[in-house]
Design a protein around this motif. Structure first.
Motif, short mmCIF file in Angstrom:
data_model
loop_
_atom_site.label_atom_id
_atom_site.label_comp_id
_atom_site.label_asym_id
_atom_site.label_seq_id
_atom_site.Cartn_x
_atom_site.Cartn_y
_atom_site.Cartn_z
N VAL A 64 2.20 8.87 -9.98
CA VAL A 64 2.49 8.71 -11.41
C VAL A 64 3.99 8.42 -11.60
O VAL A 64 4.36 7.46 -12.28
CB VAL A 64 2.06 9.96 -12.21
N GLU A 65 4.83 9.23 -11.00
CA GLU A 65 6.28 9.04 -11.14
C GLU A 65 6.71 7.73 -10.48
O GLU A 65 7.56 7.00 -11.01
CB GLU A 65 7.05 10.22 -10.54
N ALA A 66 6.13 7.41 -9.32
CA ALA A 66 6.47 6.14 -8.66
C ALA A 66 6.08 4.95 -9.54
O ALA A 66 6.84 3.98 -9.65
CB ALA A 66 5.79 6.06 -7.30
N THR A 67 4.92 5.03 -10.17
CA THR A 67 4.48 3.96 -11.07
C THR A 67 5.48 3.79 -12.20
O THR A 67 5.89 2.68 -12.53
CB THR A 67 3.08 4.25 -11.61
N ARG A 68 5.87 4.90 -12.81
CA ARG A 68 6.84 4.86 -13.92
C ARG A 68 8.14 4.17 -13.49
O ARG A 68 8.64 3.28 -14.16
CB ARG A 68 7.13 6.27 -14.43
N ARG A 69 8.64 4.57 -12.33
CA ARG A 69 9.92 4.02 -11.87
C ARG A 69 9.82 2.56 -11.43
O ARG A 69 10.72 1.76 -11.68
CB ARG A 69 10.48 4.88 -10.74
N ILE A 70 8.72 2.21 -10.77
CA ILE A 70 8.53 0.81 -10.36
C ILE A 70 8.45 -0.08 -11.60
O ILE A 70 9.08 -1.15 -11.65
CB ILE A 70 7.27 0.64 -9.48
N MET A 71 7.72 0.34 -12.61
CA MET A 71 7.58 -0.48 -13.81
C MET A 71 8.92 -0.61 -14.55
O MET A 71 9.17 -1.61 -15.21
CB MET A 71 6.50 0.09 -14.73
N ILE A 127 0.86 -1.18 0.00
CA ILE A 127 0.00 0.00 0.00
C ILE A 127 0.90 1.23 0.00
O ILE A 127 1.83 1.33 0.80
CB ILE A 127 -0.92 0.03 1.23
N VAL A 128 0.58 2.19 -0.89
CA VAL A 128 1.33 3.44 -0.97
C VAL A 128 0.34 4.58 -0.79
O VAL A 128 -0.47 4.85 -1.66
CB VAL A 128 2.06 3.60 -2.33
N ASN A 129 0.41 5.22 0.39
CA ASN A 129 -0.51 6.31 0.69
C ASN A 129 0.02 7.07 1.90
O ASN A 129 0.45 6.45 2.87
CB ASN A 129 -1.91 5.77 0.96
N ASP A 130 -0.03 8.38 1.83
CA ASP A 130 0.47 9.21 2.94
C ASP A 130 -0.60 9.52 3.97
O ASP A 130 -0.31 10.13 4.99
CB ASP A 130 1.06 10.52 2.39
N MET A 131 -1.82 9.08 3.74
CA MET A 131 -2.93 9.36 4.66
C MET A 131 -3.23 8.12 5.52
O MET A 131 -3.72 7.11 4.99
CB MET A 131 -4.19 9.75 3.88
N PRO A 132 -2.97 8.18 6.83
CA PRO A 132 -3.21 7.01 7.69
C PRO A 132 -4.65 6.50 7.62
O PRO A 132 -4.87 5.29 7.68
CB PRO A 132 -2.87 7.53 9.09
N LEU A 133 -5.64 7.39 7.50
CA LEU A 133 -7.03 6.93 7.42
C LEU A 133 -7.29 6.14 6.14
O LEU A 133 -8.03 5.16 6.15
CB LEU A 133 -7.99 8.11 7.51
N MET A 193 0.93 12.56 -3.26
CA MET A 193 1.72 12.32 -2.06
C MET A 193 2.93 13.26 -2.05
O MET A 193 3.36 13.71 -3.11
CB MET A 193 2.22 10.87 -2.02
N PRO A 194 3.49 13.51 -0.86
CA PRO A 194 4.73 14.30 -0.81
C PRO A 194 5.91 13.47 -1.32
O PRO A 194 5.79 12.27 -1.51
CB PRO A 194 4.87 14.61 0.68
N VAL A 220 1.87 -6.66 2.86
CA VAL A 220 3.26 -7.00 3.18
C VAL A 220 4.09 -5.76 3.52
O VAL A 220 5.12 -5.88 4.18
CB VAL A 220 3.93 -7.82 2.06
N TRP A 221 3.65 -4.58 3.07
CA TRP A 221 4.31 -3.34 3.46
C TRP A 221 3.41 -2.14 3.14
O TRP A 221 2.49 -2.25 2.34
CB TRP A 221 5.68 -3.18 2.82
N VAL A 222 3.73 -1.03 3.82
CA VAL A 222 3.04 0.25 3.58
C VAL A 222 4.13 1.30 3.40
O VAL A 222 5.08 1.37 4.17
CB VAL A 222 2.14 0.63 4.77
N ALA A 223 3.97 2.12 2.36
CA ALA A 223 4.90 3.22 2.08
C ALA A 223 4.10 4.52 2.12
O ALA A 223 2.95 4.57 1.68
CB ALA A 223 5.56 3.04 0.73
N ALA A 224 4.72 5.60 2.63
CA ALA A 224 4.04 6.88 2.76
C ALA A 224 4.23 7.79 1.55
O ALA A 224 3.62 8.86 1.49
CB ALA A 224 4.53 7.60 4.02
N ASN A 225 5.07 7.37 0.60
CA ASN A 225 5.26 8.17 -0.61
C ASN A 225 5.86 7.29 -1.70
O ASN A 225 6.24 6.14 -1.46
CB ASN A 225 6.14 9.40 -0.33
N GLY A 226 5.92 7.84 -2.90
CA GLY A 226 6.40 7.08 -4.04
C GLY A 226 7.84 6.62 -3.92
O GLY A 226 8.19 5.52 -4.36
N ALA A 227 8.70 7.46 -3.35
CA ALA A 227 10.12 7.08 -3.19
C ALA A 227 10.25 5.85 -2.29
O ALA A 227 11.02 4.93 -2.60
CB ALA A 227 10.92 8.26 -2.63
N GLU A 228 9.50 5.82 -1.19
CA GLU A 228 9.52 4.64 -0.32
C GLU A 228 8.99 3.42 -1.06
O GLU A 228 9.49 2.31 -0.89
CB GLU A 228 8.67 4.89 0.93
#
Length: 145
Positions: free
Chosen positions: A62-69, A5-11, A56-57, A29-37
């Protein structure tokens, strides 16, 4: 299904956790608060699917998706608070490899199972697409002549 899960909002993270809890086969299996994480987590602990927020900060979805792919490809579903308002970014993420998009489940009002249904359906569809072809159920549609 192993899920990141990638989201900066705890709720929002909690809403997704609760929605996923309706299906015992899903495991966060993990939670990240931003795309870099998220990029780091995908490289270290590649999940079956990433539930990616867009806004996200540090680095947006969008950029995280590009880099992960590019670095550690895996299925990515965009999960955002308002699909309509973020449609341009949703299309950008899908152009960079995301496979689908859904609104963040809204928990706390109404039936929690109903709120979880759209996200769970997207995950079910993804699991079906990734299943070996011989294990997929066959639809019993009448033959067209």
């Amino acid at each position: 299904m192993r899920i990141g899960i990638v989201n900066d909002m705890p709720l929002a993270v909690e809403a997704m956790r609760r929605a996923l809890a309706f299906e015992p086969a899903h495991r966060v299996v993990w939670v990240a608060a931003n795309g870099a994480e998220a990029i780091e987590m995908c490289a270290a602990h590649k999940p079956d699917v990433v539930l990616m927020d867009l806004l996200m900060p540090v680095m947006d979805g969008v950029e995280a998706t590009r880099r992960i792919m590019a670095q550690s490809p895996c299925a990515i579903i965009v999960v955002t608070v308002d699909l309509e308002r973020n449609m341009s970014r949703v299309f950008d993420a899908m152009g960079n490899g995301a496979v689908d998009a859904v609104n963040t489940p809204v928990m706390g009002s109404g039936d929690p199972a109903e709120a979880a249904r759209p996200l769970l359906r997207k995950l079910q569809n993804l699991a079906w697409l990734n299943a070996p072809q011989d294990s997929r159920p066959v639809a019993s549609a009448p033959l067209v002549r």
